[in-house]
Enzyme design. Structure first.
Site, PDB file in Angstrom:
ATOM      1  N   GLU A 102     -51.222  68.776 -77.481  1.00 38.18           N
ATOM      2  CA  GLU A 102     -50.027  68.696 -76.614  1.00 38.18           C
ATOM      3  C   GLU A 102     -48.791  68.333 -77.431  1.00 38.18           C
ATOM      4  O   GLU A 102     -48.904  67.762 -78.512  1.00 38.18           O
ATOM      5  CB  GLU A 102     -50.240  67.600 -75.551  1.00 38.18           C
ATOM      6  CG  GLU A 102     -50.503  68.124 -74.153  1.00 38.18           C
ATOM      7  CD  GLU A 102     -49.283  68.752 -73.476  1.00 38.18           C
ATOM      8  OE1 GLU A 102     -48.344  69.199 -74.158  1.00 38.18           O
ATOM      9  OE2 GLU A 102     -49.290  68.804 -72.238  1.00 38.18           O
ATOM     10  N   ASP A 103     -47.626  68.631 -76.858  1.00 36.60           N
ATOM     11  CA  ASP A 103     -46.389  68.224 -77.533  1.00 36.60           C
ATOM     12  C   ASP A 103     -46.083  66.755 -77.273  1.00 36.60           C
ATOM     13  O   ASP A 103     -45.783  65.996 -78.180  1.00 36.60           O
ATOM     14  CB  ASP A 103     -45.212  69.115 -77.096  1.00 36.60           C
ATOM     15  CG  ASP A 103     -45.020  69.176 -75.576  1.00 36.60           C
ATOM     16  OD1 ASP A 103     -45.856  68.636 -74.824  1.00 36.60           O
ATOM     17  OD2 ASP A 103     -44.026  69.789 -75.136  1.00 36.60           O
TER      18      ASP A 103
END
Ligand code: IMP
Length: 179
Positions: A102-103
């Site tokens: 994920e960012d």
């Protein structure tokens, strides 16, 4: 470029690329060490994690696979709480070691939703790798094993992250200027 303007907001550089890459290096080494022999499946959550995913994967030194999913819960500068469905998960993850890439984990609701969805498909284990965590905003209890950086509760763009679709292309991370 120390300052950028996106629509109505000004942003100033807060995490330069070289700092980001040092931390990505560290996370990649930890994953390569911990998951050796498990042929992990990395599931990159688009769009925000595309740059992190590319830099992370270049540094993973063990045999592994990668796939991409989409799942959005965010509009503008505050989390809406509306969670959309997971799109594009075509792999059979039964018995697999999965690493979600994920960012940013903000409230954590997106990640929680993803974990629930993937959990119904009988993976052996699920790990979380995220570029960023905003610890002060976390609303749910998550075991985030691989976090490149912890940041304050400010809105950021760059290195894949956007403001209203813009700003993903910058190689550095910028923080909004509140004036
Ligand atoms: P959560 O469900 O609240 O954890 O939100 C996670 C998602 O919100 C991330 O995958 C991002 O797309 C988005 N997000 C959260 N904080 C920021 C930010 O500071 N800048 C850009 N996007 C953000």
């Amino acid at each position: 470029m120390d300052t950028i303007q996106i629509k109505d907001k000004r942003f100033t550089i807060s995490i330069p690329e070289e700092h980001i890459l040092r931390e990505v290096d560290r996370v990649a080494s930890a994953i390569s060490r911990d998951l050796a022999g498990k042929n992990p499946l990395f599931l990159s959550v688009l769009n925000g994690s595309f740059m992190f995913t590319a830099d992370l994967m270049k540094r993973i030194t063990i045999p592994c696979e990668i796939s991409f999913v989409k799942l959005a819960s965010y509009q503008g500068v505050s989390s809406t709480g509306t969670i959309k469905e997971v799109i594009g998960l075509n792999e059979n993850i039964t018995g697999r070691t999965v690493v979600i890439v994920e960012d940013i984990v903000d409230t954590g609701l997106t990640m929680q939703r993803l974990l629930e969805t993937l959990g119904t498909r009988n993976p052996q284990e699920i790990h979380i790798a995220t570029l960023l965590v905003k610890p002060d905003k976390l609303k749910v209890d998550l075991n985030i094993e691989y976090a490149a950086m912890h940041i304050p509760n400010d809105f950021i763009v760059g290195y894949g992250l956007d403001y209203d679709g813009l700003g993903r292309n910058y190689r550095d991370i910028y923080t909004v200027v509140n004036d």
